[in-house]
Motif scaffolding. Structure first.
Motif, PDB file in Angstrom:
ATOM      1  N   ILE A 128       0.841  -1.189   0.000  1.00 46.35           N
ATOM      2  CA  ILE A 128       0.000   0.000   0.000  1.00 46.35           C
ATOM      3  C   ILE A 128       0.883   1.248   0.000  1.00 46.35           C
ATOM      4  CG2 ILE A 128      -1.688   1.354   1.297  1.00 46.35           C
ATOM      5  CD1 ILE A 128      -2.983  -1.034   0.157  1.00 46.35           C
ATOM      6  N   THR A 129       0.627   2.162  -0.921  1.00 42.51           N
ATOM      7  CA  THR A 129       1.342   3.422  -0.959  1.00 42.51           C
ATOM      8  C   THR A 129       0.716   4.376   0.054  1.00 42.51           C
ATOM      9  OG1 THR A 129       1.812   3.116  -3.312  1.00 42.51           O
ATOM     10  CG2 THR A 129       2.054   5.341  -2.424  1.00 42.51           C
ATOM     11  N   LEU A 130       1.507   4.798   1.031  1.00 44.59           N
ATOM     12  CA  LEU A 130       0.985   5.684   2.077  1.00 44.59           C
ATOM     13  C   LEU A 130       1.065   7.131   1.616  1.00 44.59           C
ATOM     14  CD1 LEU A 130       2.595   4.067   5.260  1.00 44.59           C
ATOM     15  CD2 LEU A 130       0.306   3.719   4.345  1.00 44.59           C
ATOM     16  N   ASP A 131      -0.089   7.762   1.433  1.00 46.70           N
ATOM     17  CA  ASP A 131      -0.138   9.169   1.057  1.00 46.70           C
ATOM     18  C   ASP A 131      -1.412   9.776   1.641  1.00 46.70           C
ATOM     19  OD1 ASP A 131      -2.250   8.397  -0.594  1.00 46.70           O
ATOM     20  OD2 ASP A 131      -1.014   8.292  -2.388  1.00 46.70           O
ATOM     21  N   GLU A 132      -1.742  10.984   1.207  1.00 47.05           N
ATOM     22  CA  GLU A 132      -2.907  11.676   1.762  1.00 47.05           C
ATOM     23  C   GLU A 132      -4.197  10.882   1.589  1.00 47.05           C
ATOM     24  OE1 GLU A 132      -3.150  14.457   3.445  1.00 47.05           O
ATOM     25  OE2 GLU A 132      -1.005  14.901   3.438  1.00 47.05           O
ATOM     26  N   SER A 133      -4.256  10.028   0.564  1.00 45.62           N
ATOM     27  CA  SER A 133      -5.510   9.331   0.270  1.00 45.62           C
ATOM     28  C   SER A 133      -5.717   8.091   1.123  1.00 45.62           C
ATOM     29  CB  SER A 133      -5.578   8.952  -1.219  1.00 45.62           C
ATOM     30  OG  SER A 133      -4.573   8.012  -1.551  1.00 45.62           O
ATOM     31  N   VAL A 134      -4.838   7.829   2.105  1.00 45.04           N
ATOM     32  CA  VAL A 134      -5.079   6.707   3.016  1.00 45.04           C
ATOM     33  C   VAL A 134      -5.024   7.122   4.482  1.00 45.04           C
ATOM     34  CG1 VAL A 134      -4.326   4.878   1.451  1.00 45.04           C
ATOM     35  CG2 VAL A 134      -2.651   5.965   2.963  1.00 45.04           C
ATOM     36  N   THR A 135      -4.967   8.421   4.771  1.00 42.93           N
ATOM     37  CA  THR A 135      -5.041   8.812   6.177  1.00 42.93           C
ATOM     38  C   THR A 135      -6.383   8.324   6.732  1.00 42.93           C
ATOM     39  OG1 THR A 135      -6.081  10.958   5.759  1.00 42.93           O
ATOM     40  CG2 THR A 135      -3.661  10.880   5.716  1.00 42.93           C
ATOM     41  N   MET A 136      -6.422   8.065   8.030  1.00 48.07           N
ATOM     42  CA  MET A 136      -7.661   7.534   8.600  1.00 48.07           C
ATOM     43  C   MET A 136      -8.815   8.514   8.428  1.00 48.07           C
ATOM     44  SD  MET A 136      -9.018   4.881   9.904  1.00 48.07           S
ATOM     45  CE  MET A 136      -7.695   3.846  10.556  1.00 48.07           C
ATOM     46  N   ALA A 137      -8.533   9.815   8.597  1.00 43.09           N
ATOM     47  CA  ALA A 137      -9.594  10.805   8.417  1.00 43.09           C
ATOM     48  C   ALA A 137     -10.150  10.749   7.000  1.00 43.09           C
ATOM     49  CB  ALA A 137      -9.059  12.207   8.723  1.00 43.09           C
ATOM     50  N   PHE A 138      -9.270  10.595   6.027  1.00 45.16           N
ATOM     51  CA  PHE A 138      -9.678  10.522   4.627  1.00 45.16           C
ATOM     52  C   PHE A 138     -10.502   9.258   4.379  1.00 45.16           C
ATOM     53  CE2 PHE A 138      -9.176   9.731   0.117  1.00 45.16           C
ATOM     54  CZ  PHE A 138      -9.147  10.993  -0.457  1.00 45.16           C
ATOM     55  N   MET A 139     -10.028   8.118   4.913  1.00 47.06           N
ATOM     56  CA  MET A 139     -10.723   6.848   4.700  1.00 47.06           C
ATOM     57  C   MET A 139     -12.106   6.857   5.342  1.00 47.06           C
ATOM     58  SD  MET A 139      -8.777   4.962   2.822  1.00 47.06           S
ATOM     59  CE  MET A 139      -9.676   3.424   3.004  1.00 47.06           C
ATOM     60  N   VAL A 140     -12.230   7.508   6.495  1.00 48.22           N
ATOM     61  CA  VAL A 140     -13.532   7.573   7.174  1.00 48.22           C
ATOM     62  C   VAL A 140     -14.527   8.385   6.342  1.00 48.22           C
ATOM     63  CG1 VAL A 140     -14.721   8.511   9.191  1.00 48.22           C
ATOM     64  CG2 VAL A 140     -12.638   7.176   9.486  1.00 48.22           C
ATOM     65  N   VAL A 141     -14.056   9.472   5.727  1.00 48.35           N
ATOM     66  CA  VAL A 141     -14.934  10.262   4.869  1.00 48.35           C
ATOM     67  C   VAL A 141     -15.336   9.449   3.638  1.00 48.35           C
ATOM     68  CG1 VAL A 141     -15.176  12.358   3.495  1.00 48.35           C
ATOM     69  CG2 VAL A 141     -13.933  12.430   5.652  1.00 48.35           C
ATOM     70  N   LEU A 142     -14.386   8.726   3.060  1.00 49.07           N
ATOM     71  CA  LEU A 142     -14.718   7.884   1.905  1.00 49.07           C
ATOM     72  C   LEU A 142     -15.829   6.896   2.253  1.00 49.07           C
ATOM     73  CD1 LEU A 142     -11.241   6.883   0.350  1.00 49.07           C
ATOM     74  CD2 LEU A 142     -12.904   8.513  -0.564  1.00 49.07           C
ATOM     75  N   ASP A 143     -15.814   6.418   3.498  1.00 43.92           N
ATOM     76  CA  ASP A 143     -16.756   5.379   3.887  1.00 43.92           C
ATOM     77  C   ASP A 143     -18.194   5.858   3.958  1.00 43.92           C
ATOM     78  OD1 ASP A 143     -16.834   2.545   4.651  1.00 43.92           O
ATOM     79  OD2 ASP A 143     -17.632   3.293   6.547  1.00 43.92           O
ATOM     80  N   VAL A 144     -18.420   7.172   4.092  1.00 41.64           N
ATOM     81  CA  VAL A 144     -19.795   7.665   4.152  1.00 41.64           C
ATOM     82  C   VAL A 144     -20.313   8.075   2.770  1.00 41.64           C
ATOM     83  CG1 VAL A 144     -19.523   8.440   6.527  1.00 41.64           C
ATOM     84  CG2 VAL A 144     -19.093  10.042   4.666  1.00 41.64           C
ATOM     85  N   MET A 145     -19.475   7.967   1.760  1.00 43.73           N
ATOM     86  CA  MET A 145     -19.913   8.305   0.404  1.00 43.73           C
ATOM     87  C   MET A 145     -20.762   7.177  -0.170  1.00 43.73           C
ATOM     88  SD  MET A 145     -16.404   9.806  -1.299  1.00 43.73           S
ATOM     89  CE  MET A 145     -15.506  11.173  -0.537  1.00 43.73           C
ATOM     90  N   THR A 146     -21.549   7.489  -1.186  1.00 40.97           N
ATOM     91  CA  THR A 146     -22.260   6.442  -1.895  1.00 40.97           C
ATOM     92  C   THR A 146     -21.229   5.625  -2.673  1.00 40.97           C
ATOM     93  OG1 THR A 146     -22.576   7.710  -3.933  1.00 40.97           O
ATOM     94  CG2 THR A 146     -24.238   7.980  -2.188  1.00 40.97           C
ATOM     95  N   PRO A 147     -21.531   4.360  -3.008  1.00 39.57           N
ATOM     96  CA  PRO A 147     -20.572   3.566  -3.776  1.00 39.57           C
ATOM     97  C   PRO A 147     -20.122   4.248  -5.066  1.00 39.57           C
ATOM     98  CG  PRO A 147     -22.276   2.142  -2.888  1.00 39.57           C
ATOM     99  CD  PRO A 147     -22.703   3.549  -2.580  1.00 39.57           C
ATOM    100  N   ALA A 148     -21.050   4.837  -5.799  1.00 34.08           N
ATOM    101  CA  ALA A 148     -20.690   5.485  -7.064  1.00 34.08           C
ATOM    102  C   ALA A 148     -19.794   6.697  -6.821  1.00 34.08           C
ATOM    103  CB  ALA A 148     -21.946   5.898  -7.822  1.00 34.08           C
ATOM    104  N   GLU A 149     -20.092   7.473  -5.779  1.00 34.59           N
ATOM    105  CA  GLU A 149     -19.258   8.626  -5.424  1.00 34.59           C
ATOM    106  C   GLU A 149     -17.837   8.185  -5.120  1.00 34.59           C
ATOM    107  OE1 GLU A 149     -21.377  12.372  -3.139  1.00 34.59           O
ATOM    108  OE2 GLU A 149     -21.156  10.492  -2.070  1.00 34.59           O
ATOM    109  N   ARG A 150     -17.741   7.169  -4.301  1.00 33.16           N
ATOM    110  CA  ARG A 150     -16.416   6.703  -3.864  1.00 33.16           C
ATOM    111  C   ARG A 150     -15.582   6.209  -5.031  1.00 33.16           C
ATOM    112  NH1 ARG A 150     -15.617   3.168   1.627  1.00 33.16           N
ATOM    113  NH2 ARG A 150     -13.330   3.113   1.671  1.00 33.16           N
TER     114      ARG A 150
END
Length: 318
Positions: A128-150
């Motif tokens: 896994i490449t660790l960058d801004e797109s895998v911070t926990m805060a970022f991942m938590v926001v991704l999780d509340v998106m609709t599947p198509a949005e994500r």
């Protein structure tokens, strides 16, 4: 001749073993794992998606494979569609999940605790490449998106896919995918504070650890945002608070009590979690909890405590 092989199969076997495209196909594995984790928030699910994607590739005949102009793009498309289907069913599964669901925390490969020699390269977390797109805060926001949005957002903003290609994967028009990605960006801007310097964040986490170990409630309150939130994920497999604790003072008292109860059985270690300074709690020599932090300014705004043992596999190697 291969022992036990039928003579008539020899040419086909030699052709397969010398397949010049095999290396290129397998080299996509890292990219696919990166995609799967960002879309699903689970290393185990990402690995399953990659296996299913490769199974579909090798289910095709050699002629069908050779007709594909870009195998890498084909693999990414198939993996994205599998993830999209899984995201649709994940919401139903979450309804029966015990407590809050938090994405699996990622270790920094060079900081793995208890990893056996040579084990790093065998685990998907190491790819896994660790960058801004895998911070926990970022991942938590991704999780509340609709599947198509994500899917639209991750493919376009993280993996730089043009909206025309995203549209083919998501099954929407390019204009609709552009709107999905735009909506996802708004969610992220609203939910995430400006990122502070990594060194400063590490210092705050270190001070939090020191105050926590000392059960210094006043110091903890001073380090926590007044509106801070602490969320825990035990998945029904580990004891933890089932609902988020809201308010810096309440969190300080709750965490001081945790330190009092656990006593000398628990050791706190500073570790990188999803590319940000975090903490790992070891009890009786084994990793029991991984803590990720969101820091705004000089205060802790959110704590995510993952205790579900099924999500701590990379931290428990060896």
């Amino acid at each position: 001749m291969t022992i036990g092989a039928e003579p008539g199969n020899e040419p086909e076997e030699r052709e397969e073993q010398s397949d010049p495209g095999l290396g290129a196909i397998m080299s996509e594995r890292r990219r696919l794992i990166n995609l799967g984790y960002r879309l699903l928030g689970s290393l185990a699910d990402a690995e399953d998606v990659v296996q299913e994607t490769y199974a579909r590739w090798y289910a095709m005949s050699v002629r069908e494979q050779q007709a594909i102009e870009s195998p890498g793009a084909w693999l990414m498309t198939v993996a994205s569609r599998i993830c999209l289907n899984l995201l649709g069913s994940a919401r139903a599964r979450r309804e029966t999940y015990v407590g809050d669901w938090i994405p699996e925390p990622l270790p920094e490969p060079t900081e793995w605790t208890g990893a056996a020699p040579g084990a790093r390269g065998t685990d998907p977390a190491d790819r896994i490449t660790l960058d801004e797109s895998v911070t926990m805060a970022f991942m938590v926001v991704l999780d509340v998106m609709t599947p198509a949005e994500r899917v639209a957002f991750v493919l376009h903003d993280v993996f730089r896919y043009p909206f025309g290609e995203v549209a083919e994967i998501v099954g929407r028009t390019p204009a609709a995918c552009r709107q999905l990605a735009s909506s996802a960006r708004r969610r992220i801007r609203t939910a995430q504070p400006p990122a502070g310097p990594g060194v400063g964040q590490a210092g705050i986490v270190r001070r939090f650890r020191t105050a926590w170990e000392a059960q210094d409630i006043d110091a903890l309150i001073g380090l926590l945002d007044p509106d801070a939130t602490a969320t825990a994920d035990g998945g029904g497999l580990a004891v933890t608070h089932l609902h988020p604790i809201v308010g810096g003072e309440r969190i300080a008292h709750a965490y001081a009590e945790i330190a009092r109860v656990s006593g000398h059985r628990t050791t706190f270690l500073e570790r990188t979690v999803n590319g940000r300074p975090g903490l790992v709690a070891r009890q009786d020599g084994a990793v029991a909890t991984v803590f990720a932090f969101e820091i705004a300014g000089d205060r802790v705004r959110h704590i995510w405590a993952v205790r579900n043992p099924e999500k701590l596999r990379p931290w428990r190697l060896g």
